[in-house]
Design a protein around this motif. Structure first.
Motif, PDB file in Angstrom:
ATOM      1  N   HIS A  10       0.857  -1.182   0.000  1.00 25.47           N
ATOM      2  CA  HIS A  10       0.000   0.000   0.000  1.00 25.47           C
ATOM      3  C   HIS A  10       0.891   1.229   0.000  1.00 25.47           C
ATOM      4  CE1 HIS A  10      -2.279   3.264   1.931  1.00 25.47           C
ATOM      5  NE2 HIS A  10      -3.245   2.803   1.167  1.00 25.47           N
ATOM      6  N   MET A  11       0.527   2.245  -0.782  1.00 23.92           N
ATOM      7  CA  MET A  11       1.224   3.533  -0.735  1.00 23.92           C
ATOM      8  C   MET A  11       0.201   4.648  -0.905  1.00 23.92           C
ATOM      9  SD  MET A  11       3.429   3.608  -4.360  1.00 23.92           S
ATOM     10  CE  MET A  11       4.644   2.485  -3.755  1.00 23.92           C
ATOM     11  N   SER A  12       0.526   5.809  -0.331  1.00 29.93           N
ATOM     12  CA  SER A  12      -0.389   6.950  -0.435  1.00 29.93           C
ATOM     13  C   SER A  12       0.385   8.219  -0.763  1.00 29.93           C
ATOM     14  CB  SER A  12      -1.193   7.126   0.847  1.00 29.93           C
ATOM     15  OG  SER A  12      -0.337   7.405   1.928  1.00 29.93           O
ATOM     16  N   ALA A  23      -6.161  13.228  -2.213  1.00 29.97           N
ATOM     17  CA  ALA A  23      -5.439  12.150  -1.530  1.00 29.97           C
ATOM     18  C   ALA A  23      -5.544  10.922  -2.425  1.00 29.97           C
ATOM     19  CB  ALA A  23      -6.064  11.877  -0.171  1.00 29.97           C
ATOM     20  N   GLN A  24      -4.432  10.350  -2.748  1.00 26.60           N
ATOM     21  CA  GLN A  24      -4.395   9.195  -3.636  1.00 26.60           C
ATOM     22  C   GLN A  24      -3.810   8.008  -2.882  1.00 26.60           C
ATOM     23  OE1 GLN A  24      -5.101   9.200  -7.233  1.00 26.60           O
ATOM     24  NE2 GLN A  24      -6.154  11.056  -6.583  1.00 26.60           N
ATOM     25  N   ASP A  25      -4.407   6.849  -3.024  1.00 24.30           N
ATOM     26  CA  ASP A  25      -3.773   5.654  -2.484  1.00 24.30           C
ATOM     27  C   ASP A  25      -3.822   4.555  -3.534  1.00 24.30           C
ATOM     28  OD1 ASP A  25      -6.368   4.667  -2.374  1.00 24.30           O
ATOM     29  OD2 ASP A  25      -6.421   4.471  -0.217  1.00 24.30           O
ATOM     30  N   ARG A  26      -2.863   3.705  -3.466  1.00 22.89           N
ATOM     31  CA  ARG A  26      -2.756   2.565  -4.370  1.00 22.89           C
ATOM     32  C   ARG A  26      -2.394   1.356  -3.518  1.00 22.89           C
ATOM     33  NH1 ARG A  26      -4.390   6.252  -6.847  1.00 22.89           N
ATOM     34  NH2 ARG A  26      -3.923   6.917  -8.958  1.00 22.89           N
ATOM     35  N   PRO A  54       0.604   8.796 -14.418  1.00 24.37           N
ATOM     36  CA  PRO A  54       1.770   9.673 -14.593  1.00 24.37           C
ATOM     37  C   PRO A  54       1.749  10.938 -13.745  1.00 24.37           C
ATOM     38  CG  PRO A  54       0.891   8.997 -16.722  1.00 24.37           C
ATOM     39  CD  PRO A  54      -0.066   8.508 -15.681  1.00 24.37           C
ATOM     40  N   TYR A  55       0.564  11.431 -13.377  1.00 22.76           N
ATOM     41  CA  TYR A  55       0.503  12.649 -12.572  1.00 22.76           C
ATOM     42  C   TYR A  55       1.076  12.442 -11.167  1.00 22.76           C
ATOM     43  CZ  TYR A  55      -3.759  10.669 -10.564  1.00 22.76           C
ATOM     44  OH  TYR A  55      -4.666   9.856  -9.942  1.00 22.76           O
ATOM     45  N   LEU A  56       1.350  11.192 -10.771  1.00 22.75           N
ATOM     46  CA  LEU A  56       1.960  10.931  -9.466  1.00 22.75           C
ATOM     47  C   LEU A  56       3.493  10.938  -9.520  1.00 22.75           C
ATOM     48  CD1 LEU A  56      -0.373   8.104  -8.115  1.00 22.75           C
ATOM     49  CD2 LEU A  56      -0.329  10.517  -7.460  1.00 22.75           C
ATOM     50  N   MET A  61       5.532  10.768  -1.669  1.00 23.19           N
ATOM     51  CA  MET A  61       4.921   9.569  -1.099  1.00 23.19           C
ATOM     52  C   MET A  61       4.811   9.770   0.410  1.00 23.19           C
ATOM     53  SD  MET A  61       6.113   5.568  -1.126  1.00 23.19           S
ATOM     54  CE  MET A  61       6.951   5.810  -2.646  1.00 23.19           C
ATOM     55  N   LEU A  62       3.587   9.694   0.931  1.00 24.90           N
ATOM     56  CA  LEU A  62       3.382   9.859   2.369  1.00 24.90           C
ATOM     57  C   LEU A  62       3.635   8.572   3.130  1.00 24.90           C
ATOM     58  CD1 LEU A  62       0.137  12.006   2.475  1.00 24.90           C
ATOM     59  CD2 LEU A  62       2.485  12.747   2.875  1.00 24.90           C
ATOM     60  N   SER A  63       3.269   7.450   2.518  1.00 27.60           N
ATOM     61  CA  SER A  63       3.473   6.182   3.219  1.00 27.60           C
ATOM     62  C   SER A  63       3.643   5.044   2.226  1.00 27.60           C
ATOM     63  CB  SER A  63       2.288   5.884   4.154  1.00 27.60           C
ATOM     64  OG  SER A  63       1.119   5.653   3.396  1.00 27.60           O
ATOM     65  N   PHE A  64       4.352   4.035   2.683  1.00 31.06           N
ATOM     66  CA  PHE A  64       4.526   2.805   1.919  1.00 31.06           C
ATOM     67  C   PHE A  64       4.641   1.666   2.920  1.00 31.06           C
ATOM     68  CE2 PHE A  64       7.375  -0.516   0.303  1.00 31.06           C
ATOM     69  CZ  PHE A  64       6.638  -0.933  -0.787  1.00 31.06           C
TER      70      PHE A  64
END
Length: 72
Positions: A10-12, A23-26, A54-56, A61-64
């Motif tokens: 997980h990353m945000s 806020a984006q998370d993947r 690509p916009y990321l 990166m706030l967290s991984f």
């Protein structure tokens, strides 16, 4: 059940996109190659995320997190 990778990740990010600051998370599952470190995994997964979004590319990166994809 669908075959999954050996690890869950997980990353945000805070990011700008067409609607402004969001806020984006993947997250997903993945199997690292033998000998990979967490740092290697983070960089490879981020590369894959940026390829799709690509916009990321310049987003902070706030967290991984990456862990074995299993429950005790």
């Amino acid at each position: 059940m669908t075959e999954q990778g050996t690890h869950f990740w997980h990353m945000s990010f805070p990011a700008h996109n067409a609607i402004g600051l969001t806020a984006q998370d993947r997250s997903g599952h993945w199997t690292p190659t033998p000998g990979m470190t967490r740092f290697d995994a983070m960089n490879e997964i981020r590369r894959q995320v940026v390829e799709v979004s690509p916009y990321l590319a310049d987003a902070i990166m706030l967290s991984f997190d990456i862990q074995r994809n299993e429950l005790p």
